[in-house]
Scaffold this active site. Structure first.
Site, PDB file in Angstrom:
ATOM      1  CG  ASP A  65       7.096  -1.483  -8.249  1.00  0.00           C
ATOM      2  OD1 ASP A  65       7.959  -1.626  -7.389  1.00  0.00           O
ATOM      3  OD2 ASP A  65       6.042  -2.154  -8.313  1.00  0.00           O
ATOM      4  CG  ASP A  71      12.771   5.269  -9.617  1.00  0.00           C
ATOM      5  OD1 ASP A  71      11.816   4.478  -9.670  1.00  0.00           O
ATOM      6  OD2 ASP A  71      13.094   5.933  -8.622  1.00  0.00           O
ATOM      7  CD  GLU A  94      12.877  -1.480  -7.741  1.00  0.00           C
ATOM      8  OE1 GLU A  94      13.383  -0.351  -7.762  1.00  0.00           O
ATOM      9  OE2 GLU A  94      11.797  -1.755  -7.197  1.00  0.00           O
ATOM     10  CD  GLU A  95      14.174   1.401 -11.513  1.00  0.00           C
ATOM     11  OE1 GLU A  95      13.861   1.956 -10.464  1.00  0.00           O
ATOM     12  OE2 GLU A  95      13.338   1.022 -12.344  1.00  0.00           O
ATOM     13  CG  ASP A 117      15.579  -0.184  -4.977  1.00  0.00           C
ATOM     14  OD1 ASP A 117      14.610  -0.438  -4.235  1.00  0.00           O
ATOM     15  OD2 ASP A 117      15.506   0.605  -5.947  1.00  0.00           O
ATOM     16  CG  LEU A 119      15.766   7.352  -5.874  1.00  0.00           C
ATOM     17  CD1 LEU A 119      17.116   7.696  -5.248  1.00  0.00           C
ATOM     18  CD2 LEU A 119      15.391   8.448  -6.854  1.00  0.00           C
ATOM     19  CG  ASP A 120      13.467   1.345  -1.344  1.00  0.00           C
ATOM     20  OD1 ASP A 120      12.860   0.430  -1.916  1.00  0.00           O
ATOM     21  OD2 ASP A 120      13.177   1.768  -0.214  1.00  0.00           O
ATOM     22  CD  GLU A 276      13.157  -3.202  -2.308  1.00  0.00           C
ATOM     23  OE1 GLU A 276      12.336  -4.106  -2.096  1.00  0.00           O
ATOM     24  OE2 GLU A 276      12.823  -2.104  -2.795  1.00  0.00           O
TER      25      GLU A 276
HETATM   26  P1  P6P Z   1       3.469  -0.086   0.392  1.00  0.00           P
HETATM   27  C1  P6P Z   1       8.677   1.523  -1.994  1.00  0.00           C
HETATM   28  O1  P6P Z   1       7.901   1.379  -3.166  1.00  0.00           O
HETATM   29  C2  P6P Z   1       8.858   0.133  -1.389  1.00  0.00           C
HETATM   30  O2  P6P Z   1       9.493  -0.713  -2.296  1.00  0.00           O
HETATM   31  C3  P6P Z   1       9.640   0.241  -0.086  1.00  0.00           C
HETATM   32  O3  P6P Z   1      10.567   1.272  -0.076  1.00  0.00           O
HETATM   33  C4  P6P Z   1       8.543   0.472   0.945  1.00  0.00           C
HETATM   34  O4  P6P Z   1       8.891  -0.029   2.221  1.00  0.00           O
HETATM   35  C5  P6P Z   1       7.360  -0.308   0.354  1.00  0.00           C
HETATM   36  O5  P6P Z   1       7.581  -0.408  -1.057  1.00  0.00           O
HETATM   37  C6  P6P Z   1       6.057   0.406   0.598  1.00  0.00           C
HETATM   38  O6  P6P Z   1       5.025  -0.439   0.090  1.00  0.00           O
HETATM   39  O7  P6P Z   1       2.719  -1.278  -0.143  1.00  0.00           O
HETATM   40  O8  P6P Z   1       3.323   0.049   1.899  1.00  0.00           O
HETATM   41  O9  P6P Z   1       3.197   1.210  -0.330  1.00  0.00           O
END
Ligand code: P6P
Length: 339
Positions: A65, A71, A94-95, A117, A119-120, A276
């Site tokens: 990502d 982040d 995650e990073e 994670d 900064l989710d 997550e």
């Molecule tokens: P999509 C944010 O990147 C994440 O990891 C989660 O926080 C979130 O629920 C999901 O991905 C969103 O993914 O494919 O719907 O954009």
């Protein structure tokens, strides 16, 4: 605990430690260190627009990502806080592609490892939509007299000793569990303390919300598409902002179900199991909810094979997750015509 007196996170954690005479205070220290890191991250999240830490850091993380600068900042702050505390012997983020062993401080060998994670939902940062930090704490399984190893991090969700999230939203909330219920603390910026604001959180048995990226509808398996049709037929309201912590926080407080099923792009699901799905599943289960995969297995029972393993998830109110499970079982048992 009297109802109207301000109880800080530190005070609450220490009081809860006293409930367990054998508690060494390490977990207490770890939770407090995470609280400090959350306050530091919060300070930067709240003024990110004023600093040159918005925008993409032209890097990608362990799972490919795009990494936002915040982040990286949040990741480093959490690592620094945990390194200096001496309360944990390793970190998986995650990073970071690999886990980070932490040398013991003053020869005190810690018995915990932390996964997070930092900064989710970070793709929301530049548009000022709430983001979150997710963490989980395991007791190490490797030899206490040696550095941590990968086995310490590849433990099932059922082995978590604590989990929590910080939601940087209209207010900053830290929600955590140590396996004895779920409690929420709101940051009071006037005193710089997280204060108890939501004691013994219980998820509603059912709710009126379903949370899924409807844009992928045609890419879901047919039984999941039929279940989503059912949610629409039941007049559930769709709420999805693409930040797992925010979407699940709403469901924890108001009831509902959050779904991230497998798609063609993510045949194993998109969300990560270790930092997550498992921590958030521990919290939701402790609040009385359920958390299963699209293949109807309990998330916290899934074998963990690598740090950045992905999983499908359906998490939320018990009656709604049970309903979804029954729906998928019934639909999958039908003859295969029309699939
Ligand atoms: P999509 C944010 O990147 C994440 O990891 C989660 O926080 C979130 O629920 C999901 O991905 C969103 O993914 O494919 O719907 O954009």
């Amino acid at each position: 605990m009297s109802n109207n007196r301000t109880v800080t996170l530190d005070e609450f954690i220490i009081r809860r430690q006293k409930d367990f005479s054998f508690a060494s205070g390490e977990l207490t220290g770890l939770l407090r260190d995470i609280g400090v890191a959350a306050k530091i991250v919060n300070r930067e999240v709240n003024k990110a627009g004023l600093l040159n830490i918005l925008g993409v850091a032209d890097k990608s993380n362990a799972t490919g990502d795009e990494v936002q600068k915040l982040d990286l900042y949040a990741n480093q702050k959490l690592i620094d806080c945990l390194k200096n505390s001496g309360e944990c012997c390793g970190i998986a983020s995650e990073e970071n592609e690999d886990f980070i062993p932490i040398n013991s401080v003053a020869d005190k060998s810690s018995k915990y490892v932390v996964v997070f994670d930092p900064l989710d939902g970070s793709s929301n940062i530049d548009v000022n939509v709430s983001v979150g930090t997710i963490f989980g704490i395991y007791r190490r399984v490797s030899d206490a007299n040696s550095p941590c190893n990968l086995d310490d991090f590849l433990q099932k969700g059922t082995k978590l000793v604590a989990a929590g999230y910080v939601l940087y939203g209209t207010s900053t909330l830290l929600v955590y569990t140590t396996g004895r219920g779920v409690n929420g603390f709101t940051l009071d910026p006037t005193i710089g303390e997280f204060c108890l604001s939501h004691q013994d959180i219980q998820i509603p048995e059912r709710g009126n919300y379903y949370s899924v990226n409807q844009g992928y509808y045609l890419k879901f398996d047919v039984e999941m598409r039929r279940y989503i049709d059912y949610c629409s037929d039941m007049n559930y309201r769709l709420r999805y902002i693409g930040s797992m912590v925010s979407d699940i926080h709403r469901i924890l407080f108001q009831g509902g179900i959050f779904l991230y099923p497998n798609t063609r792009k993510y045949p194993q699901g998109k969300l990560r199991l270790v930092y997550e799905c498992n921590p958030l599943s521990f919290i939701v289960e402790q609040a009385g909810g359920r958390s299963i995969s699209s293949q109807l297995e309990r998330i916290m029972d899934l074998d963990v094979k690598h740090l950045h393993q992905r999983a499908t998830i359906a998490i939320g109110s018990p009656a709604m997750v049970d309903e979804m499970k029954a729906f998928v079982e019934r639909y999958s048992a039908l003859p295969t015509f029309g699939k």
